[in-house]
Design an enzyme around this catalytic site. Structure first.
Site, PDB file in Angstrom:
ATOM      1  N   LEU A  22       0.798  -1.400  -0.027  1.00 64.28           N
ATOM      2  CA  LEU A  22      -0.040  -0.125  -0.037  1.00 64.28           C
ATOM      3  C   LEU A  22       0.988   1.296   0.000  1.00 64.28           C
ATOM      4  O   LEU A  22       0.361   2.216  -0.099  1.00 64.28           O
ATOM      5  CB  LEU A  22      -0.823   0.103   1.246  1.00 64.28           C
ATOM      6  CG  LEU A  22      -2.297  -0.690   1.170  1.00 64.28           C
ATOM      7  CD1 LEU A  22      -2.036  -2.054   1.015  1.00 64.28           C
ATOM      8  CD2 LEU A  22      -3.060  -0.416   2.294  1.00 64.28           C
ATOM      9  N   ARG A  36      11.262 -14.423  -3.973  1.00 55.99           N
ATOM     10  CA  ARG A  36      12.229 -15.113  -3.011  1.00 55.99           C
ATOM     11  C   ARG A  36      11.528 -15.838  -2.151  1.00 55.99           C
ATOM     12  O   ARG A  36      12.086 -16.867  -1.497  1.00 55.99           O
ATOM     13  CB  ARG A  36      13.147 -14.053  -2.548  1.00 55.99           C
ATOM     14  CG  ARG A  36      14.458 -14.730  -1.619  1.00 55.99           C
ATOM     15  CD  ARG A  36      15.396 -13.772  -1.149  1.00 55.99           C
ATOM     16  NE  ARG A  36      14.950 -12.877  -0.385  1.00 55.99           N
ATOM     17  CZ  ARG A  36      14.483 -13.063   1.072  1.00 55.99           C
ATOM     18  NH1 ARG A  36      14.667 -14.075   1.461  1.00 55.99           N
ATOM     19  NH2 ARG A  36      14.153 -11.999   1.844  1.00 55.99           N
ATOM     20  N   TYR A  88       1.437   9.419 -10.545  1.00 53.42           N
ATOM     21  CA  TYR A  88       0.549   8.595  -9.759  1.00 53.42           C
ATOM     22  C   TYR A  88      -0.103   7.687 -10.835  1.00 53.42           C
ATOM     23  O   TYR A  88       0.003   6.317 -10.533  1.00 53.42           O
ATOM     24  CB  TYR A  88      -0.353   9.292  -8.775  1.00 53.42           C
ATOM     25  CG  TYR A  88      -1.402   8.561  -8.078  1.00 53.42           C
ATOM     26  CD1 TYR A  88      -0.735   7.972  -6.887  1.00 53.42           C
ATOM     27  CD2 TYR A  88      -2.588   8.254  -8.261  1.00 53.42           C
ATOM     28  CE1 TYR A  88      -1.585   7.227  -6.154  1.00 53.42           C
ATOM     29  CE2 TYR A  88      -3.463   7.618  -7.459  1.00 53.42           C
ATOM     30  CZ  TYR A  88      -2.876   7.003  -6.327  1.00 53.42           C
ATOM     31  OH  TYR A  88      -3.720   6.304  -5.471  1.00 53.42           O
TER      32      TYR A  88
HETATM   33  P1  NAD Z   1      -2.061   7.211   2.748  1.00 54.73           P
HETATM   34  O1  NAD Z   1      -1.250   8.500   2.333  1.00 54.73           O
HETATM   35  O2  NAD Z   1      -2.828   7.499   3.903  1.00 54.73           O
HETATM   36  O3  NAD Z   1      -1.258   6.080   3.027  1.00 54.73           O
HETATM   37  C1  NAD Z   1       0.114   5.753   2.332  1.00 54.73           C
HETATM   38  C2  NAD Z   1       1.195   5.154   3.269  1.00 54.73           C
HETATM   39  O4  NAD Z   1       2.455   4.875   2.361  1.00 54.73           O
HETATM   40  C3  NAD Z   1       1.605   6.433   4.174  1.00 54.73           C
HETATM   41  O5  NAD Z   1       1.449   5.859   5.458  1.00 54.73           O
HETATM   42  C4  NAD Z   1       2.819   6.911   3.824  1.00 54.73           C
HETATM   43  O6  NAD Z   1       3.689   7.215   4.803  1.00 54.73           O
HETATM   44  C5  NAD Z   1       3.367   5.493   3.254  1.00 54.73           C
HETATM   45  N1  NAD Z   1       4.649   5.866   2.013  1.00 54.73           N
HETATM   46  C6  NAD Z   1       4.406   6.724   1.054  1.00 54.73           C
HETATM   47  N2  NAD Z   1       5.595   6.250   0.351  1.00 54.73           N
HETATM   48  C7  NAD Z   1       6.174   5.469   1.088  1.00 54.73           C
HETATM   49  C8  NAD Z   1       7.529   4.880   0.599  1.00 54.73           C
HETATM   50  N3  NAD Z   1       8.234   5.362  -0.381  1.00 54.73           N
HETATM   51  N4  NAD Z   1       8.156   3.960   1.513  1.00 54.73           N
HETATM   52  C9  NAD Z   1       7.462   3.545   2.555  1.00 54.73           C
HETATM   53  N5  NAD Z   1       6.110   4.044   2.813  1.00 54.73           N
HETATM   54  C10 NAD Z   1       5.686   4.955   2.176  1.00 54.73           C
HETATM   55  O7  NAD Z   1      -2.967   6.921   1.721  1.00 54.73           O
HETATM   56  P2  NAD Z   1      -4.184   5.851   1.728  1.00 54.73           P
HETATM   57  O8  NAD Z   1      -5.419   6.281   1.390  1.00 54.73           O
HETATM   58  O9  NAD Z   1      -4.104   4.952   2.926  1.00 54.73           O
HETATM   59  O10 NAD Z   1      -3.789   4.878   0.606  1.00 54.73           O
HETATM   60  C11 NAD Z   1      -3.000   3.768   0.854  1.00 54.73           C
HETATM   61  C12 NAD Z   1      -2.780   2.963  -0.731  1.00 54.73           C
HETATM   62  O11 NAD Z   1      -4.102   2.808  -1.308  1.00 54.73           O
HETATM   63  C13 NAD Z   1      -1.939   3.748  -1.553  1.00 54.73           C
HETATM   64  O12 NAD Z   1      -1.420   2.937  -2.300  1.00 54.73           O
HETATM   65  C14 NAD Z   1      -2.922   4.614  -2.587  1.00 54.73           C
HETATM   66  O13 NAD Z   1      -2.735   4.737  -3.778  1.00 54.73           O
HETATM   67  C15 NAD Z   1      -4.244   3.354  -2.627  1.00 54.73           C
HETATM   68  N6  NAD Z   1      -5.283   4.019  -3.131  1.00 54.73           N
HETATM   69  C16 NAD Z   1      -6.088   4.662  -2.141  1.00 54.73           C
HETATM   70  C17 NAD Z   1      -7.245   5.331  -2.521  1.00 54.73           C
HETATM   71  C18 NAD Z   1      -8.346   6.087  -1.551  1.00 54.73           C
HETATM   72  O14 NAD Z   1      -9.429   6.604  -2.137  1.00 54.73           O
HETATM   73  N7  NAD Z   1      -7.900   6.243  -0.208  1.00 54.73           N
HETATM   74  C19 NAD Z   1      -7.712   4.961  -3.773  1.00 54.73           C
HETATM   75  C20 NAD Z   1      -7.232   4.506  -4.641  1.00 54.73           C
HETATM   76  C21 NAD Z   1      -5.939   3.781  -4.406  1.00 54.73           C
END
Ligand code: NAD
Ligand code: UDP
Length: 315
Positions: free
Chosen positions: A72, A105, A144
């Protein structure tokens, strides 16, 4: 009991997922660089001896032994993913390669949190998984959108080339408690503005549409995809709530539910903002026996209560 790695585990959705996995009795490794996530999202879980928190960036390789991976890690809000777009691409591409390498792995099953953004500004409505999308490859959202598209490509190539068991879910707008106050996405912005009686910032005419899914429904869909589908089934599968609302309707709903004195303020529409978005969830119904159960009003009431509490704490 499985050992499960959740990258982005301190984020909004990740923290809810971790809670569910710990409840099910699994050992959970929460990996996060805390860019948009926070310790506060998981602090209530830290007493659990089966939770381990790792401060790490997914763009760097890591050696762990795990049974399953939920990937995520990636900022999800346009404000945050556009803050450092090159880093967003690296997170999606190098992060995905590192996690798929780890899955290869350790022979772990790997879940990828993809997005409705792979459909871009869609010409097909509602969007089915067979639709290839309408994405601008050089716009401000591309880091993105294209990042998530190549992440899906990588998943499918590791699946075909190396037999890695992958599970791709395309998430449509999801909301709920633990979104960050400064997240910049529409639900959190409108609620925080309404609770403070500040102007509600509607971009453009507010006639663009979105479908809003409550986080508990989404997490249920994640678990079903990971646990209940055959090993050779990779998806992708749409998860979202098919109820479709204009942004203006959302603004009015939030004002009504908070009893706010806020007025609507019109701001310019950001470039490439999709005009409509609604998931076709037939595949999720068929493969996962899943559909959302929380209606928008009910989910908004829970989310409003959360932000109300947060704002009182920060006063
Ligand atoms: P969020 O920003 O709250 O969570 C993302 C998390 O990833 C955060 O804790 C951040 O610190 C961590 N992160 C970012 N870059 C990182 C890196 N390089 N290394 C390690 N950690 C990293 O967002 P969310 O809404 O919880 O989204 C979670 C996932 O779901 C994401 O991949 C997002 O693209 C996907 N998503 C969410 C939605 C939505 O509506 N909330 C919609 C489509 C996709
Ligand atoms: N939006 C808005 N006001 C805000 C934040 C967002 O009108 O304060 C609009 C935005 O232009 C988009 C929709 O709400 O049309 C959803 O935006 P969000 O950033 O939540 O996610 P997106 O679905 O665009 O990735």
């Amino acid at each position: 009991m499985k050992r499960i790695l959740v990258t982005g585990g301190a984020g909004f959705i990740g923290s809810h997922l971790i809670e569910r996995l710990l409840d099910q009795g699994h050992e959970v490794l929460c990996l996060d660089n805390f860019f948009t996530g926070s310790k506060q999202n998981i602090v209530h879980l830290l007493d659990n001896k089966y939770l381990e928190v790792i401060r790490h960036d997914v763009i760097e390789p890591i050696l762990l032994e795990v049974d399953e991976i939920y990937n995520l890690a990636c900022p999800a809000s346009p404000v945050h993913y556009q803050y450092n777009p090159v880093k967003t691409v690296k997170t999606n591409v190098m992060g995905m390669i590192n996690m798929l390498g780890l899955a290869k792995r350790t022979k772990a099953k790997i879940f990828q949190a993809s997005t409705s953004e792979v459909y871009g500004d869609p010409e097909q409505h509602p969007q089915t998984e067979g639709y290839w999308g309408h994405v601008n490859p050089i716009g401000i959202r591309s880091c993105y959108d294209e990042g998530k598209r190549i992440a899906e490509t990588l998943c499918m190539d590791y699946h075909r080339q190396n037999g890695v068991r992958v599970k791709i879910i395309r998430i449509f707008n999801t909301y709920g408690p633990r979104m960050a106050i400064n997240d910049g996405r529409v639900v959190s912005n409108f609620i925080v503005q309404a609770l403070q009686n500040q102007p509600i910032t509607v971009y453009g005419e507010g006639q663009q549409t979105r479908s809003f899914c409550y986080v508990d429904d989404l997490v249920e869909g994640f678990i079903r995809m990971m646990d209940k589908t055959p090993d050779n089934y990779a998806g992708p599968v749409n998860l979202g709530n098919p109820g479709e609302f204009t942004i203006m309707e959302l603004a009015q709903k939030v004002i009504e539910l908070t009893g706010s004195r806020s007025k609507i303020e019109r701001l310019p529409l950001p470039p490439d903002d999709p005009t409509q978005r609604r998931p076709d969830i037939s595949l999720a119904k068929e493969k996962l026996n899943w559909e959302p159960t929380v209606m928008l009003n009910e989910g908004l009431i829970k989310t409003i209560a959360y932000f109300d509490d947060q704002l009182k704490r920060t006063k």
